[in-house]
Enzyme design. Structure first.
Site, PDB file in Angstrom:
ATOM      1  N   GLU A   1       6.436  19.074 -10.736  1.00 12.56           N
ATOM      2  CA  GLU A   1       7.485  18.241 -10.137  1.00 12.56           C
ATOM      3  C   GLU A   1       6.767  17.164  -9.351  1.00 12.56           C
ATOM      4  OE1 GLU A   1       9.408  16.246  -7.950  1.00 12.56           O
ATOM      5  OE2 GLU A   1       9.576  17.943  -6.579  1.00 12.56           O
TER       6      GLU A   1
ATOM      7  N   CYS B   1      11.772  13.792  -2.566  1.00 13.26           N
ATOM      8  CA  CYS B   1      11.468  13.455  -3.958  1.00 13.26           C
ATOM      9  C   CYS B   1      12.730  13.004  -4.688  1.00 13.26           C
ATOM     10  CB  CYS B   1      10.837  14.642  -4.674  1.00 13.26           C
ATOM     11  SG  CYS B   1      11.769  16.170  -4.572  1.00 13.26           S
TER      12      CYS B   1
END
Length: 598
Positions: free
Chosen positions: A307, A341
């Site tokens: 990720e 994020c």
């Protein structure tokens, strides 16, 4: 009358049977509740430095986690104040080797635990988090510089939801799945069993010190794995407290606390973990480091979930409701000081709404309306935006903004570092509004991870989609519209792992799989898919009637090969897969002749 009597008797029998079944089920449920152990209660002392009234003896004027005289330690300080917290040892390859050895020993027992035992651990942890949520937030705020509200939302609420979902749905997600074996093998049982990988590793980012650690631990443990979890060196101070919470919880529930190993170090520590022989790796961080993790993991072909951040866009169509959208976009941009994020880093606004949108967000940001500071010490409701966790970010951000302005963007508010009058050593950046940004500007292509709202104008849905997809990141996006059908159509065309219509980032709270495409990485954690990613999906076949039917090889295709073997298989394919019924009959007759030896 006799018929009526018989009907009544039958009804009584049916009702009695139903009642018996209901009583049996209720009794079983009650017995299970009695036999199941209640959650364990435990307590872990919070570090005194975390308390709002703590008085530091040392404040660092130019904070840095690196000690130029000793590369084996990590200097821990509060990014919001510069107050020195402690100096801790940076773990090395030797520590990693010892950690995986301990975890492998503990995992042999842990994988044999029942789901009920694993749920008890999670319930015990959940109760602790709820009871001591304020103390946990103190620790995360002190170590990362975030506000208390952001900590409550991002650390506590999200972790509690992960635990709740896992307790309720985890066992079902990992239950054996049975499949249709197909027309060739109807006498077979075909299934997938989800078995623990063994000992996995998670190398997580610093933006949510508590949740990023525990989110990975929850899934790994429930799947039956041991785990090495490496915290970022940027938030090394909180690791000891979080480690004590997890290990005390396991111990209170009667399990070996060595099943979870906490590590914190520099790049050499992370590389050692990837090379350690773990059975799976989850990495949360930048694309640059993610590529190195993947490259190193390829030497041993260790599976990875990566990720790698995002550059999420929020698209406001012509029919968007600004009253609903603006508060969400404000939180999506400035929550956790923009260090998300899945934070909103690009706001794409239709030309008909553009001026009004800019005017309204400017009004919300201008002056002291977005207050910057240390909410842990200044008090609730007095701070909106916290500190940047990493030092030395201001110059990078200022360069991106200045470069955009030189190319035609307009800096409306902010755009520079901020020196707090009470905390001059704090790592602050002024909440920023940058408008008239275009896709060619570097700031629209690079993740900023800061409290910067960049606004872009578009004319058509097609243009907005092209602008959104023209970025190498593809983690999450948002579409704001009054027309849900249109929003769903746009969602299908956006190149990203997640899309939220009239919202931001809620796919995560809905326990959907979390992850992206492009340089945002691949693989998923969270929800059913994330839990299954912690497992080996093992395909197994069994005989449905083992005493009656088993697989045998027809003589015509047995070794040594028969002259009519090809013809036999050709007719078999025709019988099973041909749509024409006459052709299937012809094939069946041909097969029959083969079996009769003609």
């Amino acid at each position: 009358m006799d018929n009526l009597f018989d009907i009544n008797v039958n009804l009584i029998v049916i009702v009695a049977s139903i009642s018996t079944v209901a009583v049996t089920i209720a009794s079983y449920a009650a017995l299970r509740l009695i036999l199941e152990k209640p959650p364990a209660r435990f307590h872990v002392q919070v570090p005194p430095e975390a308390k709002p009234d703590w008085k530091a003896t040392t404040t660092i004027s130019n904070p840095s986690i690196r000690d130029p005289n000793d590369p084996t330690v990590i200097i821990c300080y509060d990014p919001a104040t510069g107050k020195y917290l402690s100096t801790v040892k940076a773990h090395t390859a030797v520590d990693v080797t010892e950690a995986i050895s301990r975890a492998r020993i503990a995992q042999k027992s842990w994988e044999k635990t029942s789901f009920a035992e694993r749920k008890r651990v999670l319930n015990s942890l959940l109760n602790y988090i709820i009871e001591y949520q304020e103390e946990i937030c103190w620790v995360t705020c002190r170590d990362s510089g975030k506000t208390m509200v952001d900590a409550m939302l991002g650390e506590i609420l999200s972790t509690c939801e992960r635990i709740r979902w896992t307790i309720k749905n985890g066992e079902k997600a990992l239950a054996t799945e049975f499949f249709d074996p197909g027309p060739l093998l109807p006498y077979k049982i075909a299934k997938i069993e989800y078995q623990p990988l063994g000992v996995v590793a998670a190398l997580v980012s610093w933006n949510y010190p508590f949740h990023n650690l525990f989110g990975q631990i929850i899934s790994a443990l429930f799947a039956g794995n041991g785990i090495l979890v490496k915290a970022s060196e940027q938030v090394a101070w909180s690791v000891d407290y979080f480690s004590r919470i997890m290990k005390t919880c396991l111990n209170a529930c009667g399990h070996d606390p060595e099943i979870v190993q906490f590590l914190c170090g520099y790049a050499d520590c992370g590389e050692a973990i990837v090379r350690s022989g773990v059975d799976g790796i989850t990495f949360v961080g930048s694309p640059q480091v993610g590529k190195q993790v993947m490259k190193t993991a390829s030497d041993s072909l260790t599976p990875c979930i990566l990720e790698l951040g995002g550059k999420d866009a929020a698209i406001l169509r012509e029919d968007a409701n600004l009253d609903q959208a603006i508060p969400i976009i404000m939180r999506g941009t400035f929550q956790n000081t923009g260090q998300n994020c899945v934070g909103i880093e690009r706001v794409l606004v239709h030309e008909k709404l553009y001026d009004e949108f800019v005017r309204r967000v400017k009004e919300k940001i201008t002056g002291d309306k977005l207050r910057v500071g240390c909410s842990l010490e200044e008090g609730e409701g007095k701070v909106d935006v916290g500190a940047l966790t990493m030092s030395g970010q201001a110059s990078r951000l200022e360069n991106l903004i200045n470069d955009s302005v030189s190319q035609g963007a307009k800096l409306v508010i902010g755009g520079k570092s901020y020196t707090h009058p009470i905390y001059p050593s704090g790592q602050y950046f002024t909440p920023t509004l940058l408008v008239d940004v275009t896709p060619s500007m570097p700031i629209s292509q690079h993740e900023v991870f800061a409290p910067i709202m960049t606004v872009m104008k578009f004319q058509t849905d097609e243009e907005a989609i092209e602008m959104c997809n023209g970025c190498p990141y593809g983690l999450g996006n948002s579409v704001f519209t009054r027309d849900q059908a249109k929003g769903n159509q746009m969602a299908k065309r956006l190149k990203s792992g997640m899309v939220n219509v009239n919202d931001f980032a809620v796919a995560y709270i809905c326990n959907l799989p979390f992850g992206g495409v492009g340089i945002s990485g691949f693989g998923r954690f969270g929800g059913r898919e994330g839990l299954r990613a912690m497992c080996l999906a093992k395909s197994v076949t069994l005989d449905r009637f083992p005493l009656i039917v088993k697989t045998t090889i027809p003589t015509v295709v047995d070794y040594p090969m028969h002259a009519r073997g090809t013809t036999f298989v050709e007719n078999l394919v025709r019988v099973i897969y041909k749509n024409d019924i006459l052709e299937r009959i012809k094939g069946g007759l041909a097969l029959a002749r083969e079996f009769m030896g003609r």
